[in-house]
Design a protein around this motif. Structure first.
Motif, PDB file in Angstrom:
ATOM      1  N   GLY A  55       2.185   3.745  47.055  1.00 25.04           N
ATOM      2  CA  GLY A  55       1.893   4.106  48.443  1.00 25.04           C
ATOM      3  C   GLY A  55       1.999   2.903  49.358  1.00 25.04           C
ATOM      4  N   GLU A  56       1.512   1.775  48.908  1.00 28.66           N
ATOM      5  CA  GLU A  56       1.586   0.542  49.702  1.00 28.66           C
ATOM      6  C   GLU A  56       3.041   0.133  49.939  1.00 28.66           C
ATOM      7  N   ILE A  57       3.857   0.229  48.915  1.00 28.56           N
ATOM      8  CA  ILE A  57       5.281  -0.105  49.065  1.00 28.56           C
ATOM      9  C   ILE A  57       5.952   0.844  50.050  1.00 28.56           C
ATOM     10  N   LEU A  58       5.641   2.119  49.962  1.00 28.75           N
ATOM     11  CA  LEU A  58       6.221   3.107  50.868  1.00 28.75           C
ATOM     12  C   LEU A  58       5.856   2.823  52.323  1.00 28.75           C
ATOM     13  N   PHE A  59       4.565   2.601  52.573  1.00 31.16           N
ATOM     14  CA  PHE A  59       4.130   2.366  53.952  1.00 31.16           C
ATOM     15  C   PHE A  59       4.625   1.026  54.489  1.00 31.16           C
ATOM     16  N   LEU A  60       4.655   0.006  53.650  1.00 29.48           N
ATOM     17  CA  LEU A  60       5.163  -1.291  54.109  1.00 29.48           C
ATOM     18  C   LEU A  60       6.655  -1.234  54.414  1.00 29.48           C
ATOM     19  N   SER A  61       7.414  -0.437  53.660  1.00 27.66           N
ATOM     20  CA  SER A  61       8.843  -0.317  53.964  1.00 27.66           C
ATOM     21  C   SER A  61       9.060   0.404  55.293  1.00 27.66           C
ATOM     22  N   LYS A  62       8.241   1.409  55.599  1.00 27.84           N
ATOM     23  CA  LYS A  62       8.331   2.081  56.897  1.00 27.84           C
ATOM     24  C   LYS A  62       7.966   1.122  58.026  1.00 27.84           C
ATOM     25  N   LEU A  63       6.910   0.350  57.828  1.00 25.32           N
ATOM     26  CA  LEU A  63       6.507  -0.614  58.849  1.00 25.32           C
ATOM     27  C   LEU A  63       7.560  -1.698  59.035  1.00 25.32           C
ATOM     28  N   TYR A  64       8.190  -2.120  57.957  1.00 28.39           N
ATOM     29  CA  TYR A  64       9.240  -3.133  58.041  1.00 28.39           C
ATOM     30  C   TYR A  64      10.415  -2.614  58.874  1.00 28.39           C
ATOM     31  N   THR A  65      10.810  -1.361  58.634  1.00 28.42           N
ATOM     32  CA  THR A  65      11.900  -0.756  59.414  1.00 28.42           C
ATOM     33  C   THR A  65      11.522  -0.681  60.881  1.00 28.42           C
ATOM     34  N   TYR A  66      10.291  -0.310  61.171  1.00 30.50           N
ATOM     35  CA  TYR A  66       9.826  -0.169  62.552  1.00 30.50           C
ATOM     36  C   TYR A  66       9.835  -1.516  63.281  1.00 30.50           C
ATOM     37  N   VAL A  67       9.331  -2.547  62.614  1.00 35.86           N
ATOM     38  CA  VAL A  67       9.169  -3.852  63.257  1.00 35.86           C
ATOM     39  C   VAL A  67      10.495  -4.605  63.369  1.00 35.86           C
ATOM     40  N   THR A  68      11.340  -4.538  62.367  1.00 38.13           N
ATOM     41  CA  THR A  68      12.551  -5.360  62.368  1.00 38.13           C
ATOM     42  C   THR A  68      13.694  -4.784  63.202  1.00 38.13           C
ATOM     43  N   ASN A  69      13.665  -3.498  63.483  1.00 32.72           N
ATOM     44  CA  ASN A  69      14.767  -2.894  64.245  1.00 32.72           C
ATOM     45  C   ASN A  69      14.338  -2.618  65.671  1.00 32.72           C
ATOM     46  N   LYS A  70      15.036  -3.251  66.600  1.00 36.65           N
ATOM     47  CA  LYS A  70      14.728  -3.015  68.009  1.00 36.65           C
ATOM     48  C   LYS A  70      15.216  -1.640  68.428  1.00 36.65           C
ATOM     49  N   GLU A  71      16.401  -1.269  67.971  1.00 32.22           N
ATOM     50  CA  GLU A  71      16.973   0.034  68.296  1.00 32.22           C
ATOM     51  C   GLU A  71      17.576   0.650  67.047  1.00 32.22           C
ATOM     52  N   ILE A  72      17.317   1.924  66.879  1.00 29.05           N
ATOM     53  CA  ILE A  72      17.995   2.703  65.851  1.00 29.05           C
ATOM     54  C   ILE A  72      18.686   3.845  66.574  1.00 29.05           C
ATOM     55  N   MET A  73      19.948   4.047  66.234  1.00 27.13           N
ATOM     56  CA  MET A  73      20.726   5.088  66.890  1.00 27.13           C
ATOM     57  C   MET A  73      21.013   6.224  65.919  1.00 27.13           C
ATOM     58  N   LEU A  74      21.021   7.419  66.450  1.00 25.60           N
ATOM     59  CA  LEU A  74      21.505   8.578  65.718  1.00 25.60           C
ATOM     60  C   LEU A  74      22.952   8.772  66.134  1.00 25.60           C
ATOM     61  N   VAL A  75      23.848   8.758  65.171  1.00 29.66           N
ATOM     62  CA  VAL A  75      25.273   8.883  65.451  1.00 29.66           C
ATOM     63  C   VAL A  75      25.762  10.202  64.872  1.00 29.66           C
ATOM     64  N   VAL A  76      26.493  10.952  65.695  1.00 28.44           N
ATOM     65  CA  VAL A  76      27.109  12.197  65.269  1.00 28.44           C
ATOM     66  C   VAL A  76      28.610  12.030  65.456  1.00 28.44           C
ATOM     67  N   GLU A  77      29.367  12.199  64.372  1.00 33.27           N
ATOM     68  CA  GLU A  77      30.819  12.047  64.415  1.00 33.27           C
ATOM     69  C   GLU A  77      31.480  13.343  63.971  1.00 33.27           C
ATOM     70  N   SER A  78      32.557  13.690  64.657  1.00 33.27           N
ATOM     71  CA  SER A  78      33.292  14.883  64.277  1.00 33.27           C
ATOM     72  C   SER A  78      34.780  14.677  64.536  1.00 33.27           C
ATOM     73  N   ASP A  79      35.594  15.202  63.614  1.00 39.21           N
ATOM     74  CA  ASP A  79      37.044  15.175  63.804  1.00 39.21           C
ATOM     75  C   ASP A  79      37.581  16.549  64.195  1.00 39.21           C
ATOM     76  N   GLY A  80      36.697  17.478  64.498  1.00 35.45           N
ATOM     77  CA  GLY A  80      37.098  18.835  64.862  1.00 35.45           C
ATOM     78  C   GLY A  80      36.983  19.811  63.713  1.00 35.45           C
ATOM     79  N   ASN A  81      37.067  19.316  62.489  1.00 35.86           N
ATOM     80  CA  ASN A  81      36.932  20.167  61.304  1.00 35.86           C
ATOM     81  C   ASN A  81      35.655  19.879  60.522  1.00 35.86           C
ATOM     82  N   THR A  82      35.211  18.633  60.560  1.00 40.17           N
ATOM     83  CA  THR A  82      33.997  18.237  59.849  1.00 40.17           C
ATOM     84  C   THR A  82      33.079  17.491  60.802  1.00 40.17           C
ATOM     85  N   ILE A  83      31.827  17.359  60.389  1.00 38.53           N
ATOM     86  CA  ILE A  83      30.848  16.636  61.191  1.00 38.53           C
ATOM     87  C   ILE A  83      29.954  15.827  60.264  1.00 38.53           C
ATOM     88  N   ASN A  84      29.553  14.643  60.708  1.00 34.27           N
ATOM     89  CA  ASN A  84      28.655  13.745  59.965  1.00 34.27           C
ATOM     90  C   ASN A  84      27.524  13.298  60.878  1.00 34.27           C
TER      91      ASN A  84
END
Length: 182
Positions: A55-84
């Protein structure tokens, strides 16, 4: 290739809950370590201690992601037939990447809202495949990191983007009862 990038917002209240949970696990590890040295080896103490360490490892990894990243983007890509869907950090690291989804198999695309036990809302996207009789059989796309969220306007931009790249898709949730009425 069409691309949409949305900057995700940090969730401060969930961050505070993660700090509290990490502190609880840390104090639990210290107390169970003291019990282990005081009373000697016990399987119960070892099992509970290992659960607290994970549990400690799980919560510390979430906190590490929160603190170290100023911005996180959600990216949606599509070529017209598929989407990611995936998340990208300011350093270029990609994570939470979804499988490649065939747009021709998608009939309906919508937002799923869930209420947590801490009275917060978690969101995901879901789609129904063509020919499914009920809305119970959907495929969820979880692309929001635990401590980040997208505002309502940004979630609606993603719906609009999906409709843009595949005009035949239906947007919004429809229950089995509504489908039967048609």
């Amino acid at each position: 290739m069409e691309t949409l990038e949305i900057i995700l917002v940090k969730r401060k209240l969930k961050f505070i809950l993660c700090i509290i949970a990490a502190l609880f696990c840390g104090f639990g590890i210290i107390s169970f370590g003291a019990f282990l040295f005081k009373d000697g080896f016990s399987w119960w103490i070892l099992i509970i201690g290992l659960l607290l360490v994970s549990g400690e490892i799980l919560f510390l990894s979430k906190l590490y992601t929160y603190v170290t990243n100023k911005e996180i983007m959600l990216v949606v890509e599509s070529d017209g037939n598929t989407i990611n869907f995936y998340n990208k950090t300011t350093t270029g690291k990609i994570f939470h990447k979804s499988e490649t989804i065939d747009l021709n198999k998608m009939e309906r695309f919508y937002i799923v809202k869930r209420r947590t036990r801490y009275l917060m809302n978690n969101y995901a996207f879901a789609f129904e495949e063509k020919g499914s009789l009920t809305s119970m059989f959907n495929t969820e796309i979880n692309v929001f990191p635990s401590l980040f969220k997208a505002e309502e306007a940004d979630r609606n931009k993603i719906l609009t983007f999906v409709k843009f790249v595949h005009p035949a898709i239906l947007l919004g949730y429809e229950t089995a009862w509504k489908k039967a009425k048609k």
